[in-house]
Design a protein around this motif. Structure first.
Motif, mmCIF file in Angstrom:
data_model
loop_
_atom_site.group_PDB
_atom_site.id
_atom_site.type_symbol
_atom_site.label_atom_id
_atom_site.label_comp_id
_atom_site.label_asym_id
_atom_site.label_seq_id
_atom_site.Cartn_x
_atom_site.Cartn_y
_atom_site.Cartn_z
ATOM 1 N N ILE A 140 0.820 -1.216 0.000
ATOM 2 C CA ILE A 140 0.000 0.000 0.000
ATOM 3 C C ILE A 140 0.855 1.267 0.000
ATOM 4 N N VAL A 141 1.845 1.334 0.853
ATOM 5 C CA VAL A 141 2.646 2.565 0.968
ATOM 6 C C VAL A 141 3.467 2.835 -0.297
ATOM 7 N N PRO A 142 4.143 1.830 -0.890
ATOM 8 C CA PRO A 142 4.830 2.143 -2.154
ATOM 9 C C PRO A 142 3.880 2.609 -3.261
ATOM 10 N N VAL A 143 2.668 2.073 -3.292
ATOM 11 C CA VAL A 143 1.698 2.528 -4.291
ATOM 12 C C VAL A 143 1.298 3.982 -4.019
ATOM 13 N N LEU A 144 1.065 4.319 -2.763
ATOM 14 C CA LEU A 144 0.740 5.708 -2.412
ATOM 15 C C LEU A 144 1.911 6.640 -2.733
ATOM 16 N N TRP A 145 3.128 6.190 -2.441
ATOM 17 C CA TRP A 145 4.321 6.985 -2.732
ATOM 18 C C TRP A 145 4.441 7.227 -4.238
ATOM 19 N N ALA B 167 1.958 7.144 -6.464
ATOM 20 C CA ALA B 167 0.868 8.029 -6.892
ATOM 21 C C ALA B 167 1.189 9.477 -6.540
ATOM 22 N N PHE B 168 1.708 9.701 -5.348
ATOM 23 C CA PHE B 168 2.102 11.054 -4.952
ATOM 24 C C PHE B 168 3.218 11.566 -5.853
ATOM 25 N N GLY B 169 4.167 10.705 -6.191
ATOM 26 C CA GLY B 169 5.266 11.097 -7.056
ATOM 27 C C GLY B 169 4.804 11.458 -8.454
ATOM 28 N N VAL B 170 3.905 10.665 -9.016
ATOM 29 C CA VAL B 170 3.383 10.956 -10.353
ATOM 30 C C VAL B 170 2.635 12.287 -10.348
ATOM 31 N N TRP B 171 1.805 12.488 -9.333
ATOM 32 C CA TRP B 171 1.076 13.753 -9.229
ATOM 33 C C TRP B 171 2.043 14.938 -9.113
ATOM 34 N N HIS B 172 3.070 14.783 -8.295
ATOM 35 C CA HIS B 172 4.034 15.857 -8.082
ATOM 36 C C HIS B 172 4.827 16.144 -9.360
ATOM 37 N N ILE B 173 5.233 15.103 -10.066
ATOM 38 C CA ILE B 173 5.990 15.280 -11.304
ATOM 39 C C ILE B 173 5.128 15.928 -12.380
ATOM 40 N N ILE B 174 3.876 15.500 -12.495
ATOM 41 C CA ILE B 174 2.977 16.092 -13.492
ATOM 42 C C ILE B 174 2.712 17.560 -13.182
ATOM 43 N N SER B 175 2.502 17.889 -11.914
ATOM 44 C CA SER B 175 2.254 19.291 -11.572
ATOM 45 C C SER B 175 3.490 20.155 -11.837
ATOM 46 N N ASN B 176 4.683 19.614 -11.600
ATOM 47 C CA ASN B 176 5.901 20.365 -11.911
ATOM 48 C C ASN B 176 6.117 20.466 -13.413
ATOM 49 N N TYR B 177 5.731 19.448 -14.152
ATOM 50 C CA TYR B 177 5.851 19.495 -15.612
ATOM 51 C C TYR B 177 4.942 20.570 -16.191
ATOM 52 N N LEU C 209 13.320 14.779 -9.623
ATOM 53 C CA LEU C 209 12.127 14.264 -8.956
ATOM 54 C C LEU C 209 11.898 12.802 -9.290
ATOM 55 N N ILE C 210 12.094 12.437 -10.549
ATOM 56 C CA ILE C 210 11.918 11.040 -10.949
ATOM 57 C C ILE C 210 12.902 10.154 -10.195
ATOM 58 N N ILE C 211 14.151 10.574 -10.123
ATOM 59 C CA ILE C 211 15.161 9.805 -9.385
ATOM 60 C C ILE C 211 14.804 9.725 -7.915
ATOM 61 N N PHE C 212 14.335 10.829 -7.334
ATOM 62 C CA PHE C 212 13.954 10.853 -5.926
ATOM 63 C C PHE C 212 12.843 9.853 -5.629
ATOM 64 N N TYR C 213 11.819 9.815 -6.468
ATOM 65 C CA TYR C 213 10.704 8.913 -6.208
ATOM 66 C C TYR C 213 11.053 7.465 -6.516
ATOM 67 N N ILE C 214 11.935 7.214 -7.461
ATOM 68 C CA ILE C 214 12.390 5.841 -7.705
ATOM 69 C C ILE C 214 13.209 5.337 -6.525
ATOM 70 N N ILE C 215 14.096 6.170 -6.011
ATOM 71 C CA ILE C 215 14.882 5.781 -4.830
ATOM 72 C C ILE C 215 13.965 5.550 -3.644
#
Length: 89
Positions: A36-41, A43-53, A63-69
């Motif tokens: 559950i937590v990696p999925v939430l992480w 989803a939050f990362g995708v939302w954050h990356i899209i909003s920054n894009y 950001l992509i590297i940060f969320y993958i790590i």
């Protein structure tokens, strides 16, 4: 101008609750709780990356590297807890 410590503090404010939840959910019997937590992480990362894009930010790669790590750490916690629980049964 924000310093490195301000950025680190902001990252820790968001990362620590995810780590605590991951440790808690990883100790449950069913594996689905640990996912559950990696999925939430993610989803939050995708939302954050899209909003920054959309704002045409220059730090998309970081950001992509940060969320993958972050995902690797969260899944690593799950694997580690499962291994430790299996070893001491």
């Amino acid at each position: 101008m924000p310093t490195v410590w301000d950025n680190l503090f902001t990252i820790l404010i968001f990362a620590i609750p995810f780590l605590i939840l991951q440790v808690f959910f990883s100790t449950r019997k069913k594996l689905i709780w640990g996912i559950i937590v990696p999925v939430l992480w993610s989803a939050f990362g995708v939302w954050h990356i899209i909003s920054n894009y959309r704002q045409q930010s220059q730090n998309i790669k970081e950001l992509i590297i940060f969320y993958i790590i972050g995902n690797l750490i969260l899944i690593g916690i799950l694997v580690l807890v499962r291994y430790i629980k299996g070893r001491y049964k």
